[in-house]
Design an enzyme around this catalytic site. Structure first.
Site, PDB file in Angstrom:
ATOM      1  N   SER A 264       0.808  -1.098   0.025  1.00 55.68           N
ATOM      2  CA  SER A 264      -0.245   0.189  -0.128  1.00 55.68           C
ATOM      3  C   SER A 264       0.832   1.268   0.230  1.00 55.68           C
ATOM      4  O   SER A 264       2.023   1.203   0.477  1.00 55.68           O
ATOM      5  CB  SER A 264      -0.899   0.087   1.305  1.00 55.68           C
ATOM      6  OG  SER A 264      -0.276   0.312   2.314  1.00 55.68           O
ATOM      7  N   ASP A 265       0.100   2.386  -0.439  1.00 52.07           N
ATOM      8  CA  ASP A 265       0.855   3.581  -0.308  1.00 52.07           C
ATOM      9  C   ASP A 265       0.808   4.071   1.128  1.00 52.07           C
ATOM     10  O   ASP A 265      -0.026   3.368   1.852  1.00 52.07           O
ATOM     11  CB  ASP A 265       0.463   4.777  -1.282  1.00 52.07           C
ATOM     12  CG  ASP A 265       1.535   5.941  -1.518  1.00 52.07           C
ATOM     13  OD1 ASP A 265       2.651   5.815  -0.668  1.00 52.07           O
ATOM     14  OD2 ASP A 265       1.607   6.684  -2.454  1.00 52.07           O
ATOM     15  N   TRP A 266       1.342   5.167   1.679  1.00 50.41           N
ATOM     16  CA  TRP A 266       1.420   5.420   3.200  1.00 50.41           C
ATOM     17  C   TRP A 266       0.068   5.492   3.675  1.00 50.41           C
ATOM     18  O   TRP A 266      -0.796   6.459   2.942  1.00 50.41           O
ATOM     19  CB  TRP A 266       2.185   6.730   3.286  1.00 50.41           C
ATOM     20  CG  TRP A 266       2.338   7.245   4.672  1.00 50.41           C
ATOM     21  CD1 TRP A 266       1.240   7.917   5.356  1.00 50.41           C
ATOM     22  CD2 TRP A 266       3.417   7.554   5.401  1.00 50.41           C
ATOM     23  NE1 TRP A 266       1.643   8.115   6.625  1.00 50.41           N
ATOM     24  CE2 TRP A 266       2.810   7.969   6.585  1.00 50.41           C
ATOM     25  CE3 TRP A 266       4.848   7.171   5.200  1.00 50.41           C
ATOM     26  CZ2 TRP A 266       3.978   8.192   7.826  1.00 50.41           C
ATOM     27  CZ3 TRP A 266       5.730   7.252   6.224  1.00 50.41           C
ATOM     28  CH2 TRP A 266       5.284   8.109   7.461  1.00 50.41           C
ATOM     29  N   ALA A 267      -0.651   4.753   4.405  1.00 53.23           N
ATOM     30  CA  ALA A 267      -1.804   4.810   5.192  1.00 53.23           C
ATOM     31  C   ALA A 267      -3.041   4.495   4.166  1.00 53.23           C
ATOM     32  O   ALA A 267      -4.166   4.852   4.606  1.00 53.23           O
ATOM     33  CB  ALA A 267      -1.773   6.175   6.028  1.00 53.23           C
ATOM     34  N   SER A 268      -2.713   4.270   2.982  1.00 59.48           N
ATOM     35  CA  SER A 268      -3.676   4.215   2.107  1.00 59.48           C
ATOM     36  C   SER A 268      -4.759   3.033   2.628  1.00 59.48           C
ATOM     37  O   SER A 268      -6.032   3.192   2.030  1.00 59.48           O
ATOM     38  CB  SER A 268      -3.300   3.936   0.718  1.00 59.48           C
ATOM     39  OG  SER A 268      -2.857   2.721   0.323  1.00 59.48           O
TER      40      SER A 268
END
Length: 719
Positions: A264-268
């Site tokens: 995932s991208d940051w916190a996505s």
């Protein structure tokens, strides 16, 4: 390890250990003392045992720091599974190269590959294993700040650069080449098409357009062997990418056969709640693991909720097992089970980082990435002996690395003014700031005017500061700041010849400078050696050869404006611009100010007759296209000859032009050479309305020239 041994290792892991492998945390959780991490631990709702078992680290670099964390981690690890260290090494590590948009403008995939190889070497000796690059998102909207990370608006060219970057980062074997990195292509998918050019915003397009324009570069990176994929922040067809089963399971894994790690991208994962696609962290975890996301970056949805989801039967533990196995396979490919410290080497780090060999490549790429946009009267290169006034906020600025400069240090960057002082005779150069990036004082204007009046030629050094582009750097006004435009207006009154160098991270609306200056050089954010490269272009040691890979608009109101657009049922006739009921603006041209593929040189090139080997093409009989190009100037130069094709009538409408090939010819004065292309039936295929790929018999146009606008044309038929 072979797959059997990795499976045996997986079978020894507890459920908590397996799920912790799916967790990625920033370095402070691993290298900080209890007082530093207690707050973040409590805030995220994770335990120290989860940190102890977590699978990867984000953002830590420095060989000794990585060695210390890895050793400490393994001393507490029950099964001795090493950490992976990952970072955003986007266009260089310590030695910073031009931003990717600039690298694209070089049209030099071999040099792009070399830049990635150097970035990998510097990163690996500093302990990094994975880079979150290349970013291959196709972009048609310069309002979007992350346009600086892409190589442009064309799927074919983006695909070539995607492959080049992956080759450069990964080499031939990650296990045998410890100074390479695993690459992670991003952002899957269509992150570069947000509504309004606003970062993280909704993406809304047909699946045919997604497949035709946006997916090819990701697929090219995977075909080159890219080990990882990062999900994008945006929605795709109304579903956040991180929880989009059709996109991640259906296309990425089932259709394309990708069996590498998906992160995932940051916190996505947690951001699915804000999107409105999940009610809480538990539902977000459910959707992400179902979609096939293996690593959750910086949120605790997996570690908090997957155990309960498995216990309740909503999630099959096999989904976790397959994710963990993919992570273990990548660690094995990197050689971490054999050598958990891999390339991390403090002594080698001191030797390699920012060494002269690497800086030389940064210089070469900066020189080949700067695009000459205007040069009336041959003002550039600067005539020998002329007194030069270098004026503007970037005259002595070190803010030329760009938003994603990893561990690069601004103070290491070669400044334009310093480089020019070294190259011009004493007393030949005077420098004045003129204005700030966004502010101007009368005293600055006065000093600039005084400097200009005492000079033969004015060189303006203008642009955006690095924070005006990059992630979160979307803008609605993409002109130079008013303070700089006022400086230009005041200097124009003096009547001296004026050249402008623009440092920036996006295509700009250049009004207020391109109409005032006699010459304009687009330098982008050129990296560590940018000042030296730009200075050598200005004085003529280097002949510019770069070509735009994004169109420059007349105004923000045209956006999106791009070369490979469709026609309409009421196209405007260029010879009848007064007609009203056609597809046009009444206050602006339809076409961009500067087209895709555009760029000037200090020499001139003449094209001969466009020749086709026949007037028909079949599935088994390709067509050869050739044109003779002659350097008609008085110095050597590189001409990038571009081939475009138009399918005149398709089952669905086709773009007016599509780039299908290019040849870079390096020619001495008076020298001629043939640019030769081969067109095959396969190149004429496209996605039909049912999403199958095929070609349609009929008439095609072929265009060859120095950019997407100024071309020779012929036609042929597919039979």
């Amino acid at each position: 390890m072979d797959n059997r041994q990795l499976t045996e290792l997986l079978n020894q892991m507890t459920l908590e250990e397996k799920i912790a492998q799916l967790l990625q945390l920033t370095a402070n959780f691993h290298e900080g003392g209890e007082s530093q991490i207690t707050g973040p631990l409590e805030e995220m709702g994770i335990t120290e045992s989860m940190v102890t078992a977590s699978g990867s680290v984000l953002g830590l670099s420095g060989a000794q720091s990585v060695i210390d964390v890895q050793k400490s981690y393994l001393s507490k690890s029950r099964l001795g599974i090493p950490l992976m260290f990952m970072a955003d090494v986007v266009h260089g590590f310590k030695t910073i190269f031009p931003i990717p948009l600039a690298i694209g403008c070089s049209w030099d995939t071999e040099l792009a590959e070399k830049s990635a190889e150097i970035a990998a070497r510097e990163s690996a000796v500093s302990g990094i294993h994975v880079t979150f690059a290349p970013m291959v998102d196709l972009v048609r909207d310069p309002r979007w700040g992350r346009v600086m990370e892409t190589t442009g608006e064309d799927p074919y060219l983006n695909s070539l650069f995607a492959r080049a970057f992956v080759r450069g980062y990964q080499g031939g074997s990650l296990k045998d080449e410890p100074e390479r990195l695993a690459a992670c292509v991003k952002h899957f998918a269509a992150y570069g098409a947000p509504e309004g050019g606003r970062d993280y915003n909704t993406v809304n397009m047909s699946e045919r357009n997604l497949r035709e324009q946006y997916l090819p570069a990701y697929k090219a990176a995977l075909d080159e062997g890219c080990e990882m994929v990062m999900t994008s922040f945006n929605t795709v067809d109304g579903i956040p990418a991180t929880g989009n089963e059709k996109l991640m399971r259906g296309i990425l894994r089932d259709e394309w056969g990708f069996d590498g790690v998906l992160i995932s991208d940051w916190a996505s994962i947690r951001e699915m709640i804000a999107h409105g696609a999940a009610e809480d962290d538990g539902e977000a975890a459910y959707r992400a693991i179902r979609a096939g996301v293996d690593i959750e970056m910086m949120t605790p949805c997996y570690v908090q909720h997957l155990p309960g989801l498995i216990e309740s039967g909503r999630v099959d533990e096999a989904l976790v097992d397959e994710a963990v196995l993919r992570i273990l396979r990548l660690k094995d490919k990197l050689g971490l089970f054999d050598n958990p410290l891999r390339g991390a080497d403090p002594e080698r780090e001191r030797e390699v980082l920012f060494c002269q060999e690497h800086r030389n490549v940064s210089y070469e790429l900066a020189a080949k990435s700067s695009v000459l946009l205007k040069n009336e009267g041959g003002l550039l290169p600067l005539a020998p002996g002329k007194k030069v006034a270098l004026i503007g906020p970037f005259a002595q600025s070190d803010d030329i690395l760009g938003w994603w400069s990893c561990v690069g240090v601004k103070e290491d960057a070669v400044k334009l003014g310093t480089a020019l002082q070294e190259r011009l005779a004493e007393g030949q150069l005077v420098i004045a700031e003129g204005s700030g990036v966004v502010s101007v004082e009368q005293s600055q204007i006065d000093a600039a005017i005084a400097a200009a009046q005492d000079a033969d030629v004015i060189v303006l050094a203008l642009g955006e500061d690095s924070a005006m582009s990059g992630e979160g750097g979307s803008r609605t006004n993409i002109r130079l700041p008013e303070a700089q435009l006022e400086l230009v207006r005041q200097l124009k009154k003096i009547g001296k010849p004026m050249a402008a160098v623009i440092f920036n991270g996006r295509p700009l609306d250049l009004h207020g400078i391109i109409d005032e200056a006699d010459a304009v050089l687009e330098a982008w954010f050129p990296g560590s050696e940018g000042g030296a490269a730009i200075a050598d272009i200005l004085i003529g040691r280097v002949n510019p050869s770069a070509r735009l890979t994004m169109s420059f608009p007349h105004s923000v109101g045209q956006i999106p404006v791009y070369y490979n657009h469709y026609n309409t049922g009421r196209p405007m006739n260029p010879d009848k611009t007064e007609e009203r009921y056609v597809s046009k603006y009444i206050d602006s041209p339809n076409d961009p100010l500067l087209p895709f593929g555009y760029g000037l040189s200090y020499t001139t090139f003449e094209y001969g007759e466009l020749k086709l080997s026949g007037n028909e093409i079949t599935a088994n009989q390709p067509l050869q296209v050739s044109v003779s190009v002659t350097n008609t100037g008085d110095r050597a130069g590189i001409e990038t000859v571009q081939l475009y094709i138009r399918d005149v009538a398709g089952e669905v409408v086709r773009p007016m032009r599509e780039l299908k090939g290019f040849v870079r010819l390096e020619l001495a004065p008076g020298e001629s050479a043939d640019a030769v292309f081969t067109i095959t039936e396969e190149q004429l295929r496209y996605h039909h309305s049912d999403l199958t790929q095929a070609s349609d018999p009929g008439t095609f146009q072929v265009f060859v020239g120095p950019n997407s606008r100024d071309t020779l044309a012929e036609s042929f038929r597919l039979v």
